[in-house]
Design a protein around this motif. Sequence first.
Motif, short mmCIF file in Angstrom:
data_model
loop_
_atom_site.label_atom_id
_atom_site.label_comp_id
_atom_site.label_asym_id
_atom_site.label_seq_id
_atom_site.Cartn_x
_atom_site.Cartn_y
_atom_site.Cartn_z
N VAL A 69 -70.13 73.86 48.79
CA VAL A 69 -68.78 73.33 49.02
C VAL A 69 -68.35 72.46 47.84
N GLY A 70 -69.26 71.61 47.39
CA GLY A 70 -68.96 70.72 46.27
C GLY A 70 -68.66 71.48 44.99
N ILE A 71 -69.44 72.52 44.71
CA ILE A 71 -69.25 73.29 43.47
C ILE A 71 -67.90 74.00 43.46
N VAL A 72 -67.51 74.58 44.59
CA VAL A 72 -66.24 75.31 44.66
C VAL A 72 -65.06 74.34 44.44
N ILE A 73 -65.08 73.20 45.10
CA ILE A 73 -64.01 72.21 44.93
C ILE A 73 -64.00 71.69 43.50
N PHE A 74 -65.19 71.44 42.99
CA PHE A 74 -65.40 70.97 41.63
C PHE A 74 -64.73 71.90 40.62
N GLY A 75 -64.98 73.21 40.77
CA GLY A 75 -64.40 74.21 39.87
C GLY A 75 -62.89 74.26 39.95
N ALA A 76 -62.34 74.10 41.16
CA ALA A 76 -60.88 74.15 41.35
C ALA A 76 -60.19 73.05 40.56
N SER A 77 -60.83 71.89 40.46
CA SER A 77 -60.21 70.76 39.75
C SER A 77 -60.00 71.08 38.27
N PHE A 78 -60.91 71.84 37.69
CA PHE A 78 -60.80 72.15 36.26
C PHE A 78 -59.74 73.22 35.98
N ILE A 79 -59.48 74.06 36.96
CA ILE A 79 -58.38 75.01 36.81
C ILE A 79 -57.06 74.25 36.77
N VAL A 80 -56.95 73.20 37.58
CA VAL A 80 -55.74 72.36 37.59
C VAL A 80 -55.58 71.65 36.26
N ILE A 81 -56.66 71.06 35.74
CA ILE A 81 -56.55 70.27 34.51
C ILE A 81 -56.24 71.16 33.31
N ALA A 82 -56.61 72.43 33.38
CA ALA A 82 -56.33 73.35 32.27
C ALA A 82 -54.83 73.51 32.05
N TYR A 83 -54.05 73.34 33.12
CA TYR A 83 -52.60 73.53 33.02
C TYR A 83 -51.82 72.22 33.20
N ALA A 84 -52.55 71.09 33.24
CA ALA A 84 -51.90 69.79 33.43
C ALA A 84 -51.16 69.38 32.16
N GLY A 85 -49.93 68.89 32.34
CA GLY A 85 -49.14 68.47 31.19
C GLY A 85 -48.63 67.05 31.30
N ASN A 86 -48.96 66.37 32.40
CA ASN A 86 -48.50 64.99 32.58
C ASN A 86 -49.52 64.21 33.39
N PHE A 87 -49.30 62.92 33.49
CA PHE A 87 -50.26 62.03 34.15
C PHE A 87 -50.45 62.38 35.62
N LYS A 88 -49.37 62.77 36.31
CA LYS A 88 -49.47 63.09 37.73
C LYS A 88 -50.44 64.24 37.98
N MET A 89 -50.40 65.27 37.12
CA MET A 89 -51.31 66.40 37.28
C MET A 89 -52.75 66.00 36.96
N PHE A 90 -52.91 65.07 36.05
CA PHE A 90 -54.25 64.56 35.76
C PHE A 90 -54.80 63.84 37.00
N VAL A 91 -53.94 63.10 37.68
CA VAL A 91 -54.35 62.41 38.90
C VAL A 91 -54.75 63.42 39.98
N VAL A 92 -53.94 64.48 40.14
CA VAL A 92 -54.25 65.53 41.13
C VAL A 92 -55.60 66.15 40.84
N SER A 93 -55.83 66.48 39.58
CA SER A 93 -57.11 67.09 39.20
C SER A 93 -58.28 66.15 39.46
N MET A 94 -58.10 64.87 39.15
CA MET A 94 -59.16 63.89 39.38
C MET A 94 -59.47 63.74 40.86
N VAL A 95 -58.44 63.77 41.70
CA VAL A 95 -58.65 63.66 43.15
C VAL A 95 -59.47 64.83 43.66
N ILE A 96 -59.11 66.05 43.22
CA ILE A 96 -59.87 67.25 43.63
C ILE A 96 -61.31 67.16 43.13
N LEU A 97 -61.47 66.79 41.86
CA LEU A 97 -62.80 66.65 41.27
C LEU A 97 -63.64 65.67 42.07
N THR A 98 -63.03 64.56 42.47
CA THR A 98 -63.76 63.51 43.18
C THR A 98 -64.31 64.01 44.51
#
Length: 394
Positions: A276-305
């Motif tokens: 479960v952790g690995i799958v959620i972990f991987g999803a966060s990096f897909i988000v950060i790959a397309y992040a262009g502002n601070f809000k998306m960085f926050v979203v990615s960090m929340v998923i990663l966490t």
Amino acid sequence: MPKTVWLLIIGMFINVVGNSFLWPLNTIYIHDYLGKSLSVAGLVLMANAAAGVVGNLLGGILFDRIGGYKSIVWGTFISLVALAFLIFWHDWPQYVFFLTILGFSGGIVFPSMYAMVGSLWPEGGRKAFNSIYLAQNAGVAIGPALAGLVASININYIFSANLFFYLIFFFIAVFGYKKISNSPTQHTSVFKEKKRIHNKAPFYALLIISAGYLITWLIYTQWATTISTHSLSLGISLKQYSLLWTINGVLIIIGQPLIKPIIKRLEHRIKTQMLVGIVIFGASFIVIAYAGNFKMFVVSMVILTFGEMFLWPAIPTLADQLSPKGREGFYQGIVNSASTIGKMIGPFAGGVLTELYGIQVMILILTALMVIPIATTFFYDRPLKKTGYKLEKH
């Protein structure tokens, strides 16, 4: 929870607060203040992590031979000496030399902390290791935020702040952990008993799971290296970047009630917890790959966490369950070495891939490697099943 475990928790918190003044800013300092490329910064962090691998293995062995108290005190003392020099000599190449020493000495401390909590609270199981994990992340919640404030005044002050917190941890270790070391619950060393470990299946299982752990850390470390410099290039300030780590640490603490029902349901299914952790972990990096502002960085960090909340405490718990009596330190040293090797390879690999293909392609390439920890999690227990070995420790 035993009072002795609380002493370990406090010590880990202080240690990480101090350490958090340095590690999130390493790449930024080397790249933006010392004027070196991302690849060079990656090589410097690789040297730091390589020394950490040696320190982890030595720290685990020392725990089994001389106990956690002496291992932690000596490791912390070496860190204090290196930081004292780093306050006055932090230009190129002195920075590389002292950062490498800090990798070695820090590596000695961490396996002993994890092995001690397992020995002092064996009935705690995952809770014991989760308590140390929470202490680490409470430190991560506060440390980078303070580091960002200190660095905004003068980045050179981070070395003095790091030294201050290490001094506090050193006194806690010297005056508090000696009593823990003399506790009747302390483990009996296999070296003293002169017993041989005949069943190698648990060790092979540990190596398999450690291989996947290495890959997850190789990817995770991009947050403190390539992604940190990428965030600055997008106009995100140093304070905002430090705030991301504060969000990470705070969310790990306040998010425990949210994941507790799931963890309780999966209490004896550690493999599922990790998947479960690995799958959620991987999803966060897909988000950060397309992040262009601070809000998306926050979203990615929340998923990663949320991903790491499932994954990180499960690894040392499993290592403790697999370890024969008297080899707890060595087994914790192995998994800590795996994470450190990931930290060693990650910055350099990320730096090179970023310079060749750009940040987005680099993140997607590394995210694709998440299939490896998924595979190792599925198959780590094959050696145990072949020999009929059962985890009877907890």
